[in-house]
Design a protein around this motif. Structure first.
Motif, PDB file in Angstrom:
ATOM      1  N   SER A 210       0.828  -1.210   0.000  1.00 25.73           N
ATOM      2  CA  SER A 210       0.000   0.000   0.000  1.00 25.73           C
ATOM      3  C   SER A 210       0.864   1.263   0.000  1.00 25.73           C
ATOM      4  O   SER A 210       0.607   2.202  -0.757  1.00 25.73           O
TER       5      SER A 210
ATOM      6  N   LEU B  31       1.772  13.661   2.882  1.00 24.70           N
ATOM      7  CA  LEU B  31       1.591  12.271   3.291  1.00 24.70           C
ATOM      8  C   LEU B  31       1.107  12.182   4.736  1.00 24.70           C
ATOM      9  O   LEU B  31       0.326  11.294   5.080  1.00 24.70           O
TER      10      LEU B  31
ATOM     11  N   SER C 270       3.687   7.811  -6.494  1.00 21.52           N
ATOM     12  CA  SER C 270       3.223   9.058  -7.122  1.00 21.52           C
ATOM     13  C   SER C 270       4.118  10.246  -6.761  1.00 21.52           C
ATOM     14  O   SER C 270       4.082  11.274  -7.427  1.00 21.52           O
TER      15      SER C 270
ATOM     16  N   HIS D 208       2.621   1.825  -3.359  1.00 21.39           N
ATOM     17  CA  HIS D 208       1.697   2.390  -4.345  1.00 21.39           C
ATOM     18  C   HIS D 208       1.513   3.897  -4.121  1.00 21.39           C
ATOM     19  O   HIS D 208       1.575   4.683  -5.054  1.00 21.39           O
ATOM     20  N   LYS D 209       1.287   4.294  -2.883  1.00 19.06           N
ATOM     21  CA  LYS D 209       1.068   5.713  -2.554  1.00 19.06           C
ATOM     22  C   LYS D 209       2.334   6.538  -2.802  1.00 19.06           C
ATOM     23  O   LYS D 209       2.270   7.631  -3.365  1.00 19.06           O
TER      24      LYS D 209
ATOM     25  N   SER E 125      -2.800  12.215   5.595  1.00 21.30           N
ATOM     26  CA  SER E 125      -3.613  10.996   5.532  1.00 21.30           C
ATOM     27  C   SER E 125      -3.364  10.063   6.717  1.00 21.30           C
ATOM     28  O   SER E 125      -4.021   9.032   6.839  1.00 21.30           O
TER      29      SER E 125
END
Length: 144
Positions: free
Chosen positions: A18, A102, A25, A21-22, A105
């Motif tokens: 996870s 980041l 970007s 993936h984040k 979140s």
């Protein structure tokens, strides 16, 4: 015991997937992010290669590789140290911005990750995981 090891491995894999993936970007890997997060915790501290290598328990060559990529991508810069013998490593404004984004979140992540656990459960979990980690750091495990 096997179930506990199984769950720890599955949790690690899921989080890594996870986060990878984040972070992709932002042009970061989990290892690069970890290094930036470490450097940002004490922004006024003059971090050196030796300091970073010791913190992560890796060889200088491994840390150098990650630092070169971070520098190339504009996340860190190196400056001469006060004694001139080595260079200190600092995060850039770009890195601060990415870390702040980041971090926004984080409350949601914590809510998802720890849903269904009470404060007492979380305290116990933290204490138990700290003990497991201490066991792994012990000389007994190191000589296993």
């Amino acid at each position: 015991m096997d179930k506990i090891k199984y769950y720890l491995k599955k949790i690690h894999n899921q989080l890594e997937s996870s986060f990878t993936h984040k972070l992709r970007s932002y042009g970061l890997t989990c290892t690069q992010f970890d290094m930036l997060a470490y450097l940002s915790k004490e922004p006024d501290h003059a971090h050196t290669l030796t300091d970073i290598s010791a913190h992560f328990g890796v060889k200088h060559t491994s840390a150098i590789h990650v630092l070169k990529i971070l520098e190339k991508n504009g996340f860190i810069y190196k400056a001469p140290s006060g004694d001139g013998r080595s260079k200190t490593i600092h995060i850039t404004g770009r890195a601060r911005q990415v870390l702040a984004e980041l971090n926004e979140s984080r409350p949601l992540l914590d809510a998802i990750l720890f849903a269904g656990l009470s404060k007492s459960d979380l305290h116990s979990l933290e204490r138990m995981l700290a003990q497991v980690y201490a066991n792994l750091e012990s000389e007994t495990f190191q000589n296993f």
